[in-house]
Design an enzyme around this catalytic site. Structure first.
Site, mmCIF file in Angstrom:
data_model
loop_
_atom_site.group_PDB
_atom_site.id
_atom_site.type_symbol
_atom_site.label_atom_id
_atom_site.label_comp_id
_atom_site.label_asym_id
_atom_site.label_seq_id
_atom_site.Cartn_x
_atom_site.Cartn_y
_atom_site.Cartn_z
ATOM 1 N N GLU A 153 49.454 54.438 110.693
ATOM 2 C CA GLU A 153 50.745 55.135 110.578
ATOM 3 C C GLU A 153 50.728 56.349 109.644
ATOM 4 O OE1 GLU A 153 53.605 52.015 109.739
ATOM 5 O OE2 GLU A 153 52.954 50.847 111.446
ATOM 6 N N GLU A 258 50.122 45.983 119.066
ATOM 7 C CA GLU A 258 51.232 45.216 118.463
ATOM 8 C C GLU A 258 52.363 45.074 119.473
ATOM 9 O OE1 GLU A 258 52.334 46.838 114.617
ATOM 10 O OE2 GLU A 258 50.251 47.253 114.085
#
Ligand code: 9MR
Length: 369
Positions: A153, A258
């Site tokens: 991220e 995810e």
């Protein structure tokens, strides 16, 4: 196996037929064994095998594991001179014992940092931290952890670099440095850049530029992890497909790391809704506290089927598809972005029963056999 009594899609009776054809011992990992790994994220309790039923489900259905939280830096490296590998050792042993693909999540991430890390303010100290942190953890599991989220991220939604503590202290160079350190510690481990919303055009362009830059500067990037925290209506299959093609054109593997699909209203989608407004306890925002209506259950199954159909089309480019949790009861989406809701984002419900979504994913393979 529980069967679905009604057809999931108005236009096909395929899944009704599947009730009779699916075998009791079918599993996601076996059905997709020639295509890509089917993974799940494990909580601390699941790593410690506290619930026997959950444990047999995990071993039956999945052949890849990620630790949902326990390998984040606040847990593995709580103090400057102290590492804690008690749970990550168990996680790796569990994967080895069950011959699973083991993924490490995550090395360099601005979130869930130990408090001492957040205080690092200069480049010398940050450089030393990164070297010690990455080298110690990756070397410890050298040859045992198959792949790593080296950086997690690092991007903003517009594709620019996030002003993280790493960027602030070291500048952009921290990205290539992280990949170089990880490759040095375990040359054979597969190294991933992992992020959410990187199937959206602007952020995707940022991720592509980031991967190109790391490679151009001599870093080894083996794959990109598209997290896949998705919704019933978005992102579109077109954007997901474009992403698979564009990332794979960079010469990297594509993993969906995810995956989950929220079925609840999103506060940011409400016109005029103030994101800071407190939605907790609002019935409007938590419409299915007891059970998911069939109509939505079927939409979820249909959405999963169309996503997996696309994954199968590009199976040569996809290394792994990991669900973010084993069952609905465990999902982080029960607590985010609004606390205390009941969400249904995964193929297993909180009683560990197969949902129509599970059947629809399996059915894609069955219909080909
Ligand atoms: O599922 C995780 C949840 O239990 C934690 O509270 C949360 C803390 O940030 O992290 C969740 O997992 C995140 C993952 O590590 C990185 N991508 C986004 C995931 C969902 O927030």
């Amino acid at each position: 196996m529980k069967c679905i009594k009604t057809s999931l899609f108005a236009f096909t009776a395929l899944l009704t037929i599947s009730c009779t054809s699916q075998k009791e011992n079918a599993s996601l990992k076996d059905a997709y064994k020639d295509d890509f790994y089917i993974g799940t994220a494990l909580s601390a309790d699941q790593i410690e095998q506290k619930d026997q039923k959950e444990d047999s489900l995990i071993r039956k259905e999945f052949n890849a594991i990620t630790a949902e939280n326990i390998m984040k830096s606040m847990y593995t490296h709580p103090q400057k001179d102290k590492y804690d590998f008690a749970l990550s050792d168990k996680f790796v042993e569990y994967g080895e014992k069950n011959k699973m693909f083991i993924h490490g999540h995550t090395l360099i991430w601005h979130s869930q940092l130990a408090p001492w890390m957040e205080k690092i303010a200069d480049s010398t100290e940050m450089k030393a931290f990164m070297k010690d942190h990455i080298t110690t953890i990756v070397s410890k599991y050298k040859g045992r952890i198959d792949s790593w989220d080296v950086v997690n991220e690092a991007l903003n939604e517009d594709g620019t670099l996030r002003q993280s503590v790493f960027l602030k202290t070291l500048g952009e160079k921290y990205l290539v440095d992280a990949f170089k350190l990880a490759a040095k510690a375990d040359p054979k481990a597969e190294l991933y850049y992992n992020d959410y919303n990187i199937e959206e055009p602007a952020k995707r362009a940022g991720a592509i530029a980031l991967i190109k830059k790391i490679k151009a500067e001599g870093g080894k990037v083996d794959g990109v992890g598209i997290q896949g925290h998705w919704r019933l209506q978005s992102p579109s299959l077109e954007e997901i497909e474009k992403s698979i093609l564009e990332y794979s054109a960079l010469g990297v593997k594509v993993a969906f790391t995810e995956l989950d699909i929220t079925v609840l209203p999103n506060p940011w989608d409400l016109k005029g809704a103030d994101v800071n407004q407190n939605f907790e306890g609002s019935a409007k925002m938590n419409p299915y506290p007891k059970a998911l209506p069939d109509s939505i259950q079927n939409k979820l199954a249909e959405r999963y089927a169309s996503i997996f159909k696309l994954f199968l089309k590009h199976k040569d480019k996809i290394s792994r598809v990991t669900f973010w949790g084993v069952h609905d009861g465990q999902s982080w989406l029960n607590g985010w972005p609004i606390k205390g809701r009941t969400n249904y984002p995964l193929p297993f419900d909180k009683q560990l029963q197969h949902k129509p979504a599970y059947e629809s994913i399996l059915q894609l393979k069955e219909s080909k056999q």
